[in-house]
Design a protein around this motif. Structure first.
Motif, PDB file in Angstrom:
ATOM      1  N   GLY A  95      62.035  74.798  18.698  1.00 11.92           N
ATOM      2  CA  GLY A  95      63.133  75.756  18.630  1.00 11.92           C
ATOM      3  C   GLY A  95      62.807  77.061  19.330  1.00 11.92           C
ATOM      4  O   GLY A  95      63.656  77.639  20.014  1.00 11.92           O
ATOM      5  N   ALA A  96      61.572  77.531  19.174  1.00 15.19           N
ATOM      6  CA  ALA A  96      61.159  78.762  19.851  1.00 15.19           C
ATOM      7  C   ALA A  96      61.207  78.595  21.366  1.00 15.19           C
ATOM      8  O   ALA A  96      61.615  79.508  22.095  1.00 15.19           O
ATOM      9  CB  ALA A  96      59.747  79.139  19.411  1.00 15.19           C
ATOM     10  N   PHE A  97      60.820  77.416  21.851  1.00 15.06           N
ATOM     11  CA  PHE A  97      60.828  77.155  23.289  1.00 15.06           C
ATOM     12  C   PHE A  97      62.255  77.040  23.825  1.00 15.06           C
ATOM     13  O   PHE A  97      62.592  77.609  24.870  1.00 15.06           O
ATOM     14  CB  PHE A  97      60.046  75.875  23.587  1.00 15.06           C
ATOM     15  N   GLY A 125      50.610  90.830  22.898  1.00 20.06           N
ATOM     16  CA  GLY A 125      51.563  90.192  21.994  1.00 20.06           C
ATOM     17  C   GLY A 125      51.059  88.862  21.467  1.00 20.06           C
ATOM     18  O   GLY A 125      51.209  88.556  20.279  1.00 20.06           O
ATOM     19  N   LEU A 126      50.444  88.065  22.337  1.00 16.27           N
ATOM     20  CA  LEU A 126      49.985  86.737  21.911  1.00 16.27           C
ATOM     21  C   LEU A 126      48.760  86.828  21.006  1.00 16.27           C
ATOM     22  O   LEU A 126      48.553  85.956  20.152  1.00 16.27           O
ATOM     23  CB  LEU A 126      49.695  85.863  23.129  1.00 16.27           C
ATOM     24  N   MET A 143      56.262  80.485  19.968  1.00 15.37           N
ATOM     25  CA  MET A 143      55.592  79.194  20.082  1.00 15.37           C
ATOM     26  C   MET A 143      54.120  79.302  19.717  1.00 15.37           C
ATOM     27  O   MET A 143      53.568  78.437  19.018  1.00 15.37           O
ATOM     28  CB  MET A 143      55.740  78.657  21.504  1.00 15.37           C
ATOM     29  N   VAL A 144      53.448  80.358  20.186  1.00 13.09           N
ATOM     30  CA  VAL A 144      52.041  80.557  19.850  1.00 13.09           C
ATOM     31  C   VAL A 144      51.882  80.770  18.347  1.00 13.09           C
ATOM     32  O   VAL A 144      50.977  80.212  17.712  1.00 13.09           O
ATOM     33  CB  VAL A 144      51.463  81.753  20.637  1.00 13.09           C
ATOM     34  N   TRP A 167      53.915  79.776  15.869  1.00 15.30           N
ATOM     35  CA  TRP A 167      54.172  78.541  15.129  1.00 15.30           C
ATOM     36  C   TRP A 167      53.112  77.484  15.421  1.00 15.30           C
ATOM     37  O   TRP A 167      52.772  76.683  14.540  1.00 15.30           O
ATOM     38  CB  TRP A 167      55.567  78.017  15.458  1.00 15.30           C
ATOM     39  N   GLY A 168      52.586  77.474  16.642  1.00 15.29           N
ATOM     40  CA  GLY A 168      51.504  76.544  16.950  1.00 15.29           C
ATOM     41  C   GLY A 168      50.266  76.853  16.131  1.00 15.29           C
ATOM     42  O   GLY A 168      49.593  75.943  15.619  1.00 15.29           O
ATOM     43  N   ALA A 169      49.947  78.145  15.986  1.00 13.62           N
ATOM     44  CA  ALA A 169      48.804  78.542  15.156  1.00 13.62           C
ATOM     45  C   ALA A 169      49.058  78.190  13.692  1.00 13.62           C
ATOM     46  O   ALA A 169      48.142  77.763  12.972  1.00 13.62           O
ATOM     47  CB  ALA A 169      48.540  80.042  15.309  1.00 13.62           C
ATOM     48  N   ASP A 170      50.307  78.356  13.239  1.00 18.02           N
ATOM     49  CA  ASP A 170      50.670  77.981  11.869  1.00 18.02           C
ATOM     50  C   ASP A 170      50.461  76.485  11.655  1.00 18.02           C
ATOM     51  O   ASP A 170      49.891  76.046  10.642  1.00 18.02           O
ATOM     52  CB  ASP A 170      52.130  78.358  11.612  1.00 18.02           C
ATOM     53  N   LEU A 171      50.909  75.674  12.611  1.00 15.21           N
ATOM     54  CA  LEU A 171      50.731  74.228  12.505  1.00 15.21           C
ATOM     55  C   LEU A 171      49.252  73.856  12.501  1.00 15.21           C
ATOM     56  O   LEU A 171      48.821  72.979  11.740  1.00 15.21           O
ATOM     57  CB  LEU A 171      51.444  73.533  13.675  1.00 15.21           C
TER      58      LEU A 171
END
Length: 486
Positions: free
Chosen positions: A88-90, A278-279, A413-414, A416-420
């Protein structure tokens, strides 16, 4: 006496005739109310994000019983919403760039409503997994679009407190999910516990119909008339609105229209410092361990000796601390600053979780439940009041207008990817190096986060979005950097 507009300048949510014969104080208060209303309505997406991601912890046992599924399928049901959030973020970045932030949020609200209904009516585990994957599109999309929308609406001095209304709404959603899980579990169907979230989704949809589009998006589309209308509705006087509009147009004209797409433009050297800063914040809001605590506090406390029912209530305590400290941080972020607040709070988080890990390891895996909950809540105190407050905020304000949609997509995305990554490895890490070792690892990551924030993340307090972009262009963006060094 009123100021009228032509049809070409008409903007949804802004009256076609704005009175200009009221006093300056009354006009300023009216504009302040408009901005606040925009922030609070849009932030309902944060409440939905917090509730929809958190409610699964209180419903998973009943779901497992009804469908007779094993722990592996339960993990897929839990994680599917995070996979959807990354997608969704992408996907939302190009959408919000093309059709605008407001329309993108309207679509997100619709996906929220449909997603929770699909999940609540799921006839099988596979359908539930796919429903939560679909729901995740709205979760990820909301984090890409809503903070950006609020930041582009808000005046510079209030931007921090207004954008972090989104964070507070997330906290409300997480706490509501925890309370529903502990009080209604067994009393009502898990389907109702999930499906009730359709109500705030509909409220968000209807509320956004009465709000205007971002003036900065209008400028990026060369629609200066609508941008002027929105700014005059949101700012205390026409002079302030015109000055801000001129500043937005100046920077928009500095970047040629057309050419390479937004994703390609992220590689430009002058943009890189903002992207790195930011990232860093996006990744370490998750890698420092907060989401692990939210998802697995009952498991951790049971391991430490708590009875299961007390572990569930302790999870409510975690939600309360998260909400209270997010609110406190949101009130302080425009006074203390984003960078300073993060640097002040991260050491406390590192000490709290590090002490937990050290004591747990030194005592052979046995630790007083009281000490355990005190250290967990202390960790939540420093995390929720610090880096968690600024995670979505810096992503909404550091990136230049022309690449903001793509950059905020990458930022989300970064995150949520870190969350996953954290969610899918936390229990495995605990099994590999023990609970104490896992907590010490997260303590080390909090220290790494402090170092990177100190070196690479500048202060943006009190600056307009255009001033931040100018600092990128003239090379004074990084902390401790002067114009001559740039």
């Amino acid at each position: 006496m009123t100021t009228t507009t032509t049809d070409d300048d008409h903007v949804a949510g802004v009256p076609t005739a704005i009175p200009d014969d009221t006093g300056a104080a009354e006009t300023a208060q009216r504009a302040k109310r408009h901005v606040t209303r925009v922030a609070f309505v849009a932030a309902l997406g944060g409440l939905l994000y917090g509730y929809d991601t958190g409610v699964i912890s209180g419903t998973l046992i009943e779901i497992g019983k009804e469908f007779s599924i094993n722990s592996g399928v339960q993990e897929l049901i839990t994680a599917s919403i995070l996979v959807g959030a990354i997608l969704g973020a992408f996907l939302t970045g190009p959408v919000s760039a093309r059709i605008g932030r407001r329309r993108a949020i309207l679509i997100i609200a619709g996906v929220f409503a449909l997603g929770v209904l699909f999940a609540a009516l799921s006839p099988s585990p596979l359908f539930l997994i796919l429903s939560r994957l679909f729901l995740g599109l709205a979760v990820g999309g909301s984090t890409q679009t809503i903070p950006t929308y609020i930041a582009e609406i808000a005046p510079g001095p209030r931007r921090g407190s207004l954008v972090t209304v989104f964070n507070c709404a997330i906290g409300v959603g997480i706490l509501a999910a925890a309370l529903v899980g502990v009080t209604l579990n067994g009393a009502v169907s898990w389907r109702f516990m999930i499906g009730v979230a359709v109500v705030p989704a509909i409220v968000l949809l209807l509320g956004m119909l009465r709000l205007p589009e971002s003036p900065r998006w209008f400028v990026a589309q060369d629609r200066i008339g609508p941008a002027r209308r929105v700014l005059r509705w949101l700012r205390p006087d026409d002079r302030t609105a015109e000055d801000e509009l001129d500043e937005i147009r100046e920077l928009d004209d500095a970047e040629p229209h057309g050419g390479a797409g937004q994703w390609a433009q992220l590689r430009k050297p002058w943009v890189r410092p903002a992207l790195i800063a930011g990232l860093i914040v996006a990744a370490f809001t998750q890698l420092t361990g907060l989401e692990m605590m939210i998802y697995y506090t009952p498991t951790i406390l049971t391991t430490a000796g708590f009875p299961h029912v007390y572990s569930l209530w302790a999870n409510v305590g975690v939600g309360v601390v998260y909400l209270v400290m997010t609110f406190v941080g949101s009130r302080m972020v425009d006074r203390i600053g984003r960078r300073r607040l993060t640097l002040v709070m991260l050491p406390g988080a590192a000490v709290s979780i590090g002490l937990f890990g050290a004591l747990f390891a030194a005592n052979g895996g046995k630790l007083s439940p009281v000490v355990t909950i005190v250290l967990i809540l202390a960790f939540m105190f420093f995390q929720a009041g610090g880096i968690q407050v600024v995670g979505w905020l810096v992503g909404s304000e550091m990136y230049p207008l022309r690449i903001r949609a793509a950059a905020t997509s990458l930022h989300a995305m970064v995150l949520w990817g870190a969350d996953l990554l954290v969610t899918s490895t936390a229990l495995s890490l605990t099994g590999w190096i023990g609970l104490g070792g896992t907590m010490l690892l997260y303590a080390a990551l909090n220290i790494v986060a402090w170092i990177l924030v100190f070196r690479r993340v500048p202060e943006t307090k009190g600056k307009s979005l255009e001033q931040i972009e100018k600092s990128l262009r003239n090379g004074t963006f990084l902390p401790h950097r002067t114009r001559s060094e740039g």
